[in-house]
Structures are given as C-alpha cells and as structure tokens.
Design a protein around this motif. Structure first.
Motif, short mmCIF file in Angstrom:
data_model
loop_
_atom_site.label_atom_id
_atom_site.label_comp_id
_atom_site.label_asym_id
_atom_site.label_seq_id
_atom_site.Cartn_x
_atom_site.Cartn_y
_atom_site.Cartn_z
N LEU A 233 0.85 -1.18 0.00
CA LEU A 233 0.00 0.00 0.00
C LEU A 233 0.89 1.23 0.00
O LEU A 233 1.75 1.38 0.87
N GLU B 80 -1.74 6.29 1.95
CA GLU B 80 -3.01 5.85 1.40
C GLU B 80 -3.69 4.86 2.34
O GLU B 80 -3.06 4.28 3.22
N LEU C 130 -6.95 1.66 2.87
CA LEU C 130 -7.31 0.41 2.21
C LEU C 130 -8.62 -0.15 2.74
O LEU C 130 -8.86 -0.15 3.95
N GLU D 104 -9.74 4.61 -1.42
CA GLU D 104 -9.85 4.24 -2.84
C GLU D 104 -9.28 2.85 -3.13
O GLU D 104 -9.71 2.18 -4.08
N ASN D 105 -8.30 2.40 -2.33
CA ASN D 105 -7.68 1.11 -2.59
C ASN D 105 -8.50 -0.01 -1.96
O ASN D 105 -9.07 0.16 -0.88
N GLU E 150 -7.80 -7.09 -6.41
CA GLU E 150 -7.16 -5.91 -5.82
C GLU E 150 -7.09 -4.80 -6.83
O GLU E 150 -7.11 -5.02 -8.05
N LYS F 97 -8.06 -0.30 -7.52
CA LYS F 97 -8.88 0.83 -7.12
C LYS F 97 -10.32 0.36 -6.93
O LYS F 97 -10.82 -0.49 -7.68
N ARG F 98 -10.97 0.93 -5.96
CA ARG F 98 -12.29 0.48 -5.55
C ARG F 98 -13.28 0.42 -6.72
O ARG F 98 -13.97 -0.61 -6.91
#
Length: 471
Positions: free
Chosen positions: A23, A27, A29, A194-195, A207, A209-210
């Motif tokens: 990560l 940022e 998660l 966003e991750n 896995e 970006k959302r």
C-alpha cells in the motif's frame, strides 16, 4: 504497509496466504470479503494479536484498533475483575467508558471527534452495541496512531452515527492517518478510501482501485448468489397452554435506569398475537434493554407492571417458564456464549434455552438441528468448536439456535451483525418465510437500512428516554 510471503494456518479451518501486497505511503485500504474469508485474521495480524506462521508485515510504528476482538477482551477483563459479591448493593458496574478510552495524548480530541462526552461516566458493560463502537473508536484515536485498523466499525450504529463515523474516517485520513477498514462491501463506505482488496478463502482474489474492482466481471461472479428457503419447516413446540386472546406482553409505565442513568421512562406497550414489531430508536435509547425485560434476562423487570403471557412478572414463574416461548439472537448473547461446545451443540442448545449443552438431545432434535445448519450454509462443520468459527459463522450458528424450535416469539436484536451481504439476504428471506409459514412472531431491532423485512406489521419508536406512540 507491505506484506510479503504471509501465511497463517490456525487451529481451525481458516487460513490466510498473501504472497505480496504493498500500500503506497499515506493511502488507505478497504479489505472486503465473505464470512470466513480471512478478513479478521488479517486485521489481527496487523494489530499484533495474531502471529503469522511465516512472512513479513511492515507497518507504521503505532497501530490503533477497533473490532469485536477488542470488545471481547475488554469485557472479559471486567468479568475477571468483578467484585459484585463484595460491594454494597451487590453490583460491580465495572470500568466506565472514560476509563476504557484511557489517557492517550490525543484523548480530548478523540472524545470530541467521536462525540462520546455524554458516555464517559457510564459503565462500559451497559452500553449499547453502537455506543460501544463509538467508545472504542475514541480509544483507538486517543493514542494518535499512524495506522488505524477498523474491523466492522459500522456494526450496531444507528443511521446518524453511521454518517458521523464516515465523517470521522474521512477527517482522520485528511489529517494524515492511514486507515485499513475491514468490512463487507456497501456503497456508503468512506469515499476517501480508494484502494481495495477482496479476500476469498484466505487469499486475495481481487485488488486495485475500488471503482475498478466493484465494476469488474470477477466481482460480479464472486458475489452472485441464490437465496433458498426450506420446502417445509421442521416440527416445533406447541403453545396450547396460552390463552390466545391475551397479549404476549403488556407493559405499563415501565421505567429503567442503570447507576442513576435513565434508559427510558413511562413506557407503555402491548404486544398481541398476530403482530410482528420493528423496534426503532437511536443508539442507547433502550431497545435491547426492553428486549431483555421481556425475555427474562434483566432483573430490572422486578417491581414493574409487566405482564408476560397473562402472568405478572415476579409472581413466582421461573426464568425457564419465560424462555420456553423465545428464540433469541443478539450481541450480548454472542459475547456470553463462551461454552466449549461444537457447532451442533450450540444449535441443539436452542431446544433447552441454555448456553452450552447439558441435556441429552433426542435423535429428532439432532436431525432438526442438522437441517438448520445445512440450510444456513454451515454443513460439514457440525463438529467444529464454536470458538474456532469466524464471527459471522458464529452469528449464523446462533441464528440457527434461535429458530431451531420455531419459537412462539423470535427476538432478533441486530441479527445480521457480522454477516456478509449474501448471508444477510439469506437470513432476512428466512425470517420472512418463517413468519409466513409458522406461528412464530417477530421482534426485530436493526439500524441497517439493508435489513428490510416484509413481515413486520407494527413499529415501536423509543427516543430520548421516552416512548412515542406505536405506529
């Protein structure tokens, strides 16, 4: 945060294997997945409560945590320190919410941000599920963590509190604190994260970006499901001893307080045959307290004008005379079910209304319990110990325990807490089916807007220590 060659295989069937995940600095998660997928295992590794068999997990220096595991640890410690037998009045209320928050360097800011000033002097163990979540968030923030791990933080929160939690998470991310949010996916999760990774059978299945993850065909395939209900309901107890013309519950001017803190006042309510009630109100208004009054689980019922099944409470009836009518699911039962019992034993114990199995069940009772276990997707795990199941699997087991005798009244206090989206849909469909095809009546508490039941006929709204008129 960086994970390399991580593997964990505990005493139960749940495993976790992650070859590599990184990560970027600064940022946050989302960790999503179904019940038993390994989400809480990963959260436990992040917080140091679980030691992996091998691998490297690089994390920031100071990690804060909120989750069911921490709640259980705190309440278990209070149980061990309980001195009720030595205290005047015979009640040791345990530590206050303020003591649980602790004296971290960011204590005042954490209390203000979490909005718990009104809870600080209250005993932690009498707080509602939603209030406990708020206090544990303040505790996690008080230390000023570099990384905040949140495992199912929305569980039990009312709608207003859910919005406040999202604001808190967005605020601390904007202030530079990284967040790992472990939960079942729903669109209202904070947009500042966003991750995303999606776990399946202890491995990262998706896995990225959302937006890209939830729009992918792989996501649709993993979350496709069909809801099935039984072709028939197993035989259950009969309640021919009851007068069908009498209310199940009649409460007149009921008032409850704990340690001089009012819960509700002058509550008047009648629950009649043929009715299914949705009990509403904000966190801490007394919904769970009301359910415990009528289920026989609260001594606050004594001295009150409370009539159950035509008998005034406290007139000589035993606790088992009351409990025979109920099947119960709730956070407190979940916390208290610590008996060393198999999954099958837990479900069968519903016939006897006990925590643990102390009676010899009949062959028919065992067969009926196995039917419910299979129906709820837990087939093949009958002999696994309850303590080795994931939180969501434990909740499914307790739901099976509650419905196994098709009780006259099914008390459901946030029954879907800890359930993934597929199991949530399955349980709600099952409750509606049971209501339509048996003599079981429903008392239902839930804050989650996804928890919709067709069978509900009445609403009871509790607000600001008082009761509004039933709708």
């Amino acid at each position: 945060m960086k994970i390399q060659h991580l593997s964990y295989a505990g005493k139960n069937s749940h495993t976790l294997t992650i070859d590599y995940y990184e990560l970027p600095p600064g940022e946050s998660l989302l960790v999503c997945g179904r019940n038993g997928s390994g989400k809480s295992l990963l959260a436990g590794i992040f917080t140091g409560d679980i030691e992996p068999d091998q691998g490297i997990v690089d994390l920031p220096p100071l990690v804060g945590f909120l989750g069911f595991a921490l709640e259980d640890q705190i309440l278990e410690q209070d149980r061990k320190m309980d001195c009720s037998e030595e205290m005047e009045g015979g009640i040791d209320w345990g530590r206050t919410a303020g003591e649980i928050v602790g004296d971290g360097p960011n204590r005042n800011g954490a209390i203000d941000l979490s909005g718990i000033n009104n809870l600080l002097e209250k005993p932690f163990k009498i707080l509602s599920t939603g209030e406990i979540r708020k206090v544990l968030m303040a505790r996690a923030l008080a230390s000023g963590p570099d990384l905040l791990v949140l495992d199912a933080p929305y569980a039990g929160l009312d709608i207003q509190s859910r919005g406040q939690l999202t604001h808190i998470i967005n605020t601390i991310i904007a202030q530079g604190t990284a967040v790992v949010l472990v939960d079942f996916y729903h669109p209202d999760l904070p947009r500042a994260i966003e991750n995303m990774i999606y776990l399946e059978n202890g491995k990262i299945a998706l896995e990225g970006k959302r937006g890209a993850v939830v729009d992918s065909q792989e996501w649709a395939d993993l979350n496709r499901h069909d809801i099935s209900v039984p072709h028939h309901l197993p035989d259950c107890f009969t309640y021919d001893h009851l007068d069908p013309h009498l209310p199940f519950v009649q409460a007149k001017d009921i008032s409850v307080a704990f340690n001089d803190n009012p819960v509700f006042s002058n509550l008047n309510w009648t629950f009649n045959p043929g009715e299914n009630w949705h009990i509403l109100g904000p966190n801490g208004c007394g919904k769970s307290t009301l359910l415990k009054l009528i289920s026989g689980d609260s001594t606050k019922a004594y001295g009150q004008d409370l009539t159950l099944f035509g008998i005034k409470r406290g007139s000589g009836e035993s606790i088992w005379d009351i409990k025979r009518h109920y099947g119960i699911v709730g956070a407190e039962l979940h916390r208290d079910y610590r008996a060393g019992t198999t999954l099958l034993g837990v479900v069968v114990s519903g016939f006897f209304d006990t925590i643990g199995l102390y009676d010899t069940p009949t062959a028919t009772q065992i067969a009926v319990a196995k039917q419910w276990i299979h129906l709820l997707g837990l087939g093949g795990r009958e002999q696994k110990y309850f303590s080795t199941l994931s939180y969501g699997e434990q909740r499914l087991a307790l739901i099976a325990r509650a419905v196994v005798k098709l009780p006259l009244i099914l008390i459901l206090d946030e029954p879907c807490q800890g359930l993934d989206n597929i199991n949530r849909a399955r349980i709600l469909a099952l409750i509606d089916y049971i209501s339509a095809n048996s003599n079981t009546h429903i008392l239902f508490v839930s804050h989650d807007p996804r928890d919709h039941l067709e069978c509900l006929t009445h609403q009871l709204k509790i607000q600001d220590f008082t009761l509004t008129d039933p709708v």
